[in-house]
Motif scaffolding. Sequence first.
Motif, mmCIF file in Angstrom:
data_model
loop_
_atom_site.group_PDB
_atom_site.id
_atom_site.type_symbol
_atom_site.label_atom_id
_atom_site.label_comp_id
_atom_site.label_asym_id
_atom_site.label_seq_id
_atom_site.Cartn_x
_atom_site.Cartn_y
_atom_site.Cartn_z
ATOM 1 N N ALA A 102 10.105 113.903 1.230
ATOM 2 C CA ALA A 102 11.009 112.885 0.672
ATOM 3 C C ALA A 102 10.710 112.334 -0.568
ATOM 4 O O ALA A 102 11.354 111.852 -1.372
ATOM 5 N N PHE A 103 9.534 112.942 -1.238
ATOM 6 C CA PHE A 103 8.992 112.557 -2.574
ATOM 7 C C PHE A 103 9.823 112.658 -3.784
ATOM 8 O O PHE A 103 10.257 112.113 -4.298
ATOM 9 N N GLY A 104 10.404 114.005 -3.479
ATOM 10 C CA GLY A 104 11.331 114.480 -4.810
ATOM 11 C C GLY A 104 12.784 113.547 -4.611
ATOM 12 O O GLY A 104 13.546 113.597 -5.529
ATOM 13 N N LEU A 105 13.068 113.073 -3.332
ATOM 14 C CA LEU A 105 14.392 112.580 -3.405
ATOM 15 C C LEU A 105 14.351 110.958 -3.781
ATOM 16 O O LEU A 105 15.301 110.500 -4.572
ATOM 17 N N ARG A 106 13.136 110.543 -3.858
ATOM 18 C CA ARG A 106 12.561 109.115 -4.287
ATOM 19 C C ARG A 106 13.147 109.265 -5.661
ATOM 20 O O ARG A 106 13.634 108.180 -6.129
ATOM 21 N N ALA A 107 12.625 110.065 -6.476
ATOM 22 C CA ALA A 107 12.813 110.036 -7.821
ATOM 23 C C ALA A 107 14.316 109.894 -8.197
ATOM 24 O O ALA A 107 14.687 109.293 -9.352
ATOM 25 N N ARG A 108 15.279 110.557 -7.513
ATOM 26 C CA ARG A 108 16.285 110.609 -8.006
ATOM 27 C C ARG A 108 17.281 109.411 -7.212
ATOM 28 O O ARG A 108 18.465 109.456 -7.307
ATOM 29 N N GLY A 109 16.438 108.721 -6.357
ATOM 30 C CA GLY A 109 17.049 107.673 -5.634
ATOM 31 C C GLY A 109 18.408 108.021 -4.638
ATOM 32 O O GLY A 109 19.335 107.387 -4.591
ATOM 33 N N LYS A 110 18.096 109.477 -4.001
ATOM 34 C CA LYS A 110 19.082 109.765 -3.099
ATOM 35 C C LYS A 110 19.125 108.698 -1.604
ATOM 36 O O LYS A 110 18.035 108.627 -1.225
ATOM 37 N N GLY A 111 20.343 108.103 -1.442
ATOM 38 C CA GLY A 111 20.171 107.185 -0.201
ATOM 39 C C GLY A 111 19.844 107.696 1.086
ATOM 40 O O GLY A 111 18.770 107.432 1.941
ATOM 41 N N ASP A 112 20.518 108.858 1.371
ATOM 42 C CA ASP A 112 20.334 109.335 2.740
ATOM 43 C C ASP A 112 18.943 110.364 3.026
ATOM 44 O O ASP A 112 18.995 111.183 3.478
ATOM 45 N N ARG A 113 18.208 109.630 2.617
ATOM 46 C CA ARG A 113 16.831 110.399 2.547
ATOM 47 C C ARG A 113 16.445 110.622 4.025
ATOM 48 O O ARG A 113 16.091 112.040 4.018
ATOM 49 N N LYS A 114 16.490 109.998 4.938
ATOM 50 C CA LYS A 114 15.761 110.278 6.275
ATOM 51 C C LYS A 114 16.401 111.312 6.853
ATOM 52 O O LYS A 114 15.902 112.445 7.464
ATOM 53 N N LYS A 115 17.848 111.412 6.717
ATOM 54 C CA LYS A 115 18.757 112.474 7.196
ATOM 55 C C LYS A 115 18.251 113.782 6.614
ATOM 56 O O LYS A 115 18.329 114.754 7.416
ATOM 57 N N ARG A 116 18.358 113.759 5.354
ATOM 58 C CA ARG A 116 18.170 114.954 4.767
ATOM 59 C C ARG A 116 16.581 115.734 5.054
ATOM 60 O O ARG A 116 16.557 116.716 5.319
ATOM 61 N N VAL A 117 15.684 114.711 5.083
ATOM 62 C CA VAL A 117 14.293 115.128 5.528
ATOM 63 C C VAL A 117 14.387 115.763 6.827
ATOM 64 O O VAL A 117 14.062 116.804 7.104
ATOM 65 N N ALA A 118 14.967 114.982 7.770
ATOM 66 C CA ALA A 118 15.034 115.498 9.207
ATOM 67 C C ALA A 118 15.703 117.005 9.218
ATOM 68 O O ALA A 118 15.511 117.816 10.019
ATOM 69 N N ASP A 119 17.045 117.001 8.489
ATOM 70 C CA ASP A 119 17.802 118.209 8.387
ATOM 71 C C ASP A 119 16.820 119.271 7.794
ATOM 72 O O ASP A 119 16.713 120.404 8.557
ATOM 73 N N VAL A 120 15.946 119.216 6.748
ATOM 74 C CA VAL A 120 15.433 120.353 6.342
ATOM 75 C C VAL A 120 14.420 120.626 7.345
ATOM 76 O O VAL A 120 13.892 121.801 7.548
ATOM 77 N N ALA A 121 13.613 119.328 7.701
ATOM 78 C CA ALA A 121 12.421 119.911 8.572
ATOM 79 C C ALA A 121 13.109 120.550 9.966
ATOM 80 O O ALA A 121 12.370 121.418 10.228
ATOM 81 N N HIS A 122 14.001 120.404 10.348
ATOM 82 C CA HIS A 122 14.617 120.765 11.447
ATOM 83 C C HIS A 122 14.801 122.338 11.198
ATOM 84 O O HIS A 122 14.525 123.226 12.060
ATOM 85 N N ARG A 123 15.340 122.751 10.116
ATOM 86 C CA ARG A 123 15.769 124.202 9.826
ATOM 87 C C ARG A 123 14.514 124.897 9.608
ATOM 88 O O ARG A 123 14.568 125.959 9.725
ATOM 89 N N ILE A 124 13.423 124.398 8.986
ATOM 90 C CA ILE A 124 12.225 125.043 8.678
ATOM 91 C C ILE A 124 11.465 124.878 9.786
ATOM 92 O O ILE A 124 10.330 125.518 9.536
ATOM 93 N N GLY A 125 11.518 124.154 10.878
ATOM 94 C CA GLY A 125 10.581 124.000 11.761
ATOM 95 C C GLY A 125 9.525 123.481 11.796
ATOM 96 O O GLY A 125 8.399 123.603 11.924
ATOM 97 N N LEU A 126 9.632 122.178 10.905
ATOM 98 C CA LEU A 126 8.678 121.307 10.670
ATOM 99 C C LEU A 126 8.602 119.847 11.499
ATOM 100 O O LEU A 126 7.834 119.079 11.271
ATOM 101 N N THR A 127 9.755 119.650 12.373
ATOM 102 C CA THR A 127 10.015 118.649 13.055
ATOM 103 C C THR A 127 8.660 118.136 13.874
ATOM 104 O O THR A 127 8.361 116.744 13.843
ATOM 105 N N ASP A 128 7.708 119.081 14.330
ATOM 106 C CA ASP A 128 6.752 118.463 15.162
ATOM 107 C C ASP A 128 5.571 118.107 14.030
ATOM 108 O O ASP A 128 4.510 116.999 14.687
ATOM 109 N N ILE A 129 5.355 118.338 12.882
ATOM 110 C CA ILE A 129 4.279 118.098 12.021
ATOM 111 C C ILE A 129 4.589 116.934 11.179
ATOM 112 O O ILE A 129 3.853 116.968 10.218
#
Lengths: 358, 308
Positions: A102-129
């Motif tokens: 999420a670090f990079g999203l904060r700089a640009r003040g993107k609102g839907d951070r949680k959703k996007r992090v969860a989405d990317v984590a899901h795609r890359i298989g990082l949800t567990d960690i």
Amino acid sequence: MSDLAIRDLRKTYRTKGRPEVHAVRGFDLEVDSGELVGLLGPSGCGKSTTLRMIAGLEDATSGDIRVGSSSVVGLPPQRRNIGVAFENYALYPPLSVSENIAFGLRARGKGDRKKRVADVAHRIGLTDILDATPVGLSSGQKQRVALARAIVRRPDVLLLDEPLSHLDAGQRDTTRRELRHLQQELGYTTILVIHDQEEALSLADRVVVMNDGVVQQVGTPDEIYDDPMNLFVARFVGEPPMNLLDGAHQADGTVRLSTETRVAVGDVPDAVGPVVLGVRPEDVVLAGEADADVSGVVVVYENLLEHGLLTVELPGAEERIVAQTAPGLGLEPGREVSLALRRDRTYLFSAETGRRVR
Amino acid sequence: MSTTVTETADPSGSTAAGSDAAPARPRPELRSSRRKALAGSLANVSLAAYFAFSLIPIVFILALSLKSNADQTTTYLAFSPTFENYRTVLGIGDGGSSYVRFFLASLVTSVGAVLVSLAIGIPAAYAAARYRFRGSEDLLFTLLSFRFAPELAVIIPLSVIYQQLGLYDTFVGMIWVLQLVTMPLVVWILRSFFQDLPAELEEAALLDGYTRRQAFFKTVLPLVRPGIAAVSLLAFIFAWNNFIFPFTLTSSNAQTVTVSSLAFLGGNQVQFNLVAAGVVMAALPPLVLALFIQRYLVRGLSFGAVKS
């Protein structure tokens, strides 16, 4: 996702009192949207400098870099929208995996951070960690977090710097496959810097071979492997490496490797004179005396279980020739063998310029 | 030594006498583990001895600070302790003394010196770690040379200059001159902390959209915080303990506690017990600070382990 066009990109380091260093000299490349291009070359060849110029971390001395339809030259990195996964991952030790992403999203003040992090984590298989900190992760996991961090802001172009170099052999294979799969699925225009030729050829749609700041050849992996344009590419690509034998091309259509050894190659326009004969070990085969191109004495036979590697000394020739054979042949050193070279897969390079003449 | 010899000689004898079914296999392990335990306890004993040895001056000065005037020249520990020395030094019941003022002067100059060093030294250390510019190595070496050049070599010209500039016996002057002590420490130690951090951390932040300044404050600075804590403490101790600069460059206004303790050794009487009381109190601030910062100090000194 945009296409990327680079024209005549140059980087020259000037230090007072020292000779100029030309790190990149005239780099041209067009990358289609969604394509994965690998920059391949030995260390110090300028591939990382090129990557850093695309990202904006290094100023280009001259040349143009266009992402989509607009030039990014002169823009600072924060205004280029290019994602980079660094070789050393550049993860932030005190933050958890999800905070790192999420670090990079904060700089640009993107609102839907949680959703996007969860989405990317899901795609890359990082949800567990997601709640783990980087310190405890394996190299493969760190690599995936770095990738997630690079793509979470949906960059126009994705740059991967040596993504496999810190992984052990087993992880390398799985991560390589995963990376290819992810890149295809996500469809990012991707440039990959890599020094391992085998990985470059297996990962990329197209490969740019560089040496000493100069692009040697651009092509698909098949083209690079089957159709090397010069001696450098021929030498750098392929494992075991290509046999490169010094010789002289004769008017009668043979290459004379020594007084005792000649190889018939047929007519080559303008090639009479010193040449380098190139043939890959897998294109050198044991043959009966009637079909043989050369014969010589076995120096060593290595039984590598999947295949064998036969090193043969040709009478009078300086270089030995290596043939890839069936495994378990048990050829004793000193034995006389006859070898045939596949004519259509035998290359001739000018000894002077290194350019391929056939 | 003799015990180890018998220890190692014994097992071979017993296996020779014992059954042949159980060969001497486990014996070497046993032997080595016993040797390890022995080496461990030997190390502990010598460490304890060293600890006791290094404690002697502290015990001595503590004891001395509690002795009466009559006892002050004795070395034995059997005496009736009194807090009279502390009362005298602090001027309790006597309308206060200048000790407290000197103590505060020490605090002001030491803390001030550390703060100034941090304000200038952190950016300097960062620049020295990240950029190579003409003369950067020379500059750093010059800074380092302040640490190993003897202070006595510069003290006479310095005191003349200070008199001329009106910096003699001022807090500004003291804080300034203490930069010779604290600045090299801050720059050199923090530089290696900054060097340990991969530049890619900042570059990744730049790509994420942070400005150069934000990238520094959000990624690099928090990561060197343990280093800053450690180096602040070290610099503070060095500044606090410095004797020669306040001794030569101050007289009353900005005089520090290290110098003022000498006041009890003069005139018609030499009162070691009063000096001891002053010294014990003067040793408290670094001690207290060290306890507070200890956590960071350990982390700061083992920082390399954090890297990937």
